[in-house]
Motif scaffolding. Sequence first.
Motif, mmCIF file in Angstrom:
data_model
loop_
_atom_site.group_PDB
_atom_site.id
_atom_site.type_symbol
_atom_site.label_atom_id
_atom_site.label_comp_id
_atom_site.label_asym_id
_atom_site.label_seq_id
_atom_site.Cartn_x
_atom_site.Cartn_y
_atom_site.Cartn_z
ATOM 1 N N LYS A 59 22.685 25.184 24.374
ATOM 2 C CA LYS A 59 22.094 23.798 23.539
ATOM 3 C C LYS A 59 21.502 22.762 23.861
ATOM 4 O O LYS A 59 21.039 22.434 24.743
ATOM 5 C CB LYS A 59 23.711 23.094 23.125
ATOM 6 C CG LYS A 59 24.169 21.587 22.483
ATOM 7 C CD LYS A 59 25.119 21.200 23.703
ATOM 8 C CE LYS A 59 25.530 19.861 22.868
ATOM 9 N NZ LYS A 59 26.938 19.157 23.506
ATOM 10 N N ASP A 60 20.403 21.984 23.212
ATOM 11 C CA ASP A 60 20.467 20.848 23.140
ATOM 12 C C ASP A 60 20.497 20.279 23.797
ATOM 13 O O ASP A 60 21.298 19.670 22.521
ATOM 14 C CB ASP A 60 18.645 21.251 22.044
ATOM 15 C CG ASP A 60 17.599 22.500 21.572
ATOM 16 O OD1 ASP A 60 17.711 22.807 22.871
ATOM 17 O OD2 ASP A 60 17.112 22.369 20.720
ATOM 18 N N ILE A 61 20.218 18.867 24.554
ATOM 19 C CA ILE A 61 20.634 17.801 24.784
ATOM 20 C C ILE A 61 19.419 16.915 25.133
ATOM 21 O O ILE A 61 17.624 16.922 24.500
ATOM 22 C CB ILE A 61 21.868 17.754 25.924
ATOM 23 C CG1 ILE A 61 20.253 18.347 27.448
ATOM 24 C CG2 ILE A 61 22.292 18.528 26.104
ATOM 25 C CD1 ILE A 61 21.160 18.422 28.949
ATOM 26 N N PRO A 62 19.416 15.449 24.921
ATOM 27 C CA PRO A 62 18.195 15.021 25.063
ATOM 28 C C PRO A 62 17.204 14.727 25.839
ATOM 29 O O PRO A 62 15.978 14.923 26.602
ATOM 30 C CB PRO A 62 18.701 13.454 26.104
ATOM 31 C CG PRO A 62 20.360 13.504 24.749
ATOM 32 C CD PRO A 62 20.565 14.469 24.647
ATOM 33 N N GLY A 63 17.761 15.588 28.205
ATOM 34 C CA GLY A 63 17.327 15.880 28.936
ATOM 35 C C GLY A 63 16.225 17.551 28.528
ATOM 36 O O GLY A 63 15.229 17.950 29.638
ATOM 37 N N GLY A 64 16.264 18.184 27.635
ATOM 38 C CA GLY A 64 15.952 19.313 27.079
ATOM 39 C C GLY A 64 16.811 20.288 26.799
ATOM 40 O O GLY A 64 18.068 20.220 26.135
ATOM 41 N N ARG A 65 16.743 21.344 27.072
ATOM 42 C CA ARG A 65 17.602 22.934 26.179
ATOM 43 C C ARG A 65 18.417 23.096 27.675
ATOM 44 O O ARG A 65 18.074 23.986 28.506
ATOM 45 C CB ARG A 65 16.650 23.803 25.295
ATOM 46 C CG ARG A 65 17.438 25.160 25.058
ATOM 47 C CD ARG A 65 16.419 25.883 24.525
ATOM 48 N NE ARG A 65 16.447 25.080 23.445
ATOM 49 C CZ ARG A 65 15.512 25.666 22.950
ATOM 50 N NH1 ARG A 65 14.528 26.620 22.183
ATOM 51 N NH2 ARG A 65 15.382 24.680 21.193
ATOM 52 N N LEU A 66 19.768 22.898 27.705
ATOM 53 C CA LEU A 66 21.179 23.135 28.315
ATOM 54 C C LEU A 66 21.546 24.751 28.236
ATOM 55 O O LEU A 66 21.855 24.867 27.113
ATOM 56 C CB LEU A 66 21.850 22.145 28.409
ATOM 57 C CG LEU A 66 23.091 22.329 28.779
ATOM 58 C CD1 LEU A 66 22.973 22.021 29.799
ATOM 59 C CD2 LEU A 66 24.098 21.859 28.859
ATOM 60 N N VAL A 67 21.207 25.610 29.133
ATOM 61 C CA VAL A 67 21.999 26.907 29.398
ATOM 62 C C VAL A 67 23.190 27.076 29.680
ATOM 63 O O VAL A 67 23.216 26.352 30.592
ATOM 64 C CB VAL A 67 20.914 28.123 29.896
ATOM 65 C CG1 VAL A 67 21.789 29.128 29.648
ATOM 66 C CG2 VAL A 67 19.223 27.901 29.601
#
Length: 73
Positions: A59-67
Amino acid sequence: MRIIITEHARKRLKDLRQDGISTADIINAAGNIPGRIPTATRFRGFFARSGRIFDLVAKDIPGGRLVITIIGK
């Protein structure tokens, strides 16, 4: 793009089912997913250097891509 791997995903890498999948494999796979991922989505059919096939949920979050998690086949 910054790739963030959750503690849950790191813990799963130690399981027998995910044997042969490295952190570098996950970063490479997550970085190769095109576009934006607004909700947690399962992506299938990535190959680790060891030859192991795996899926990942990201999922994409403001800090980058979260695995979020890794599923070995």
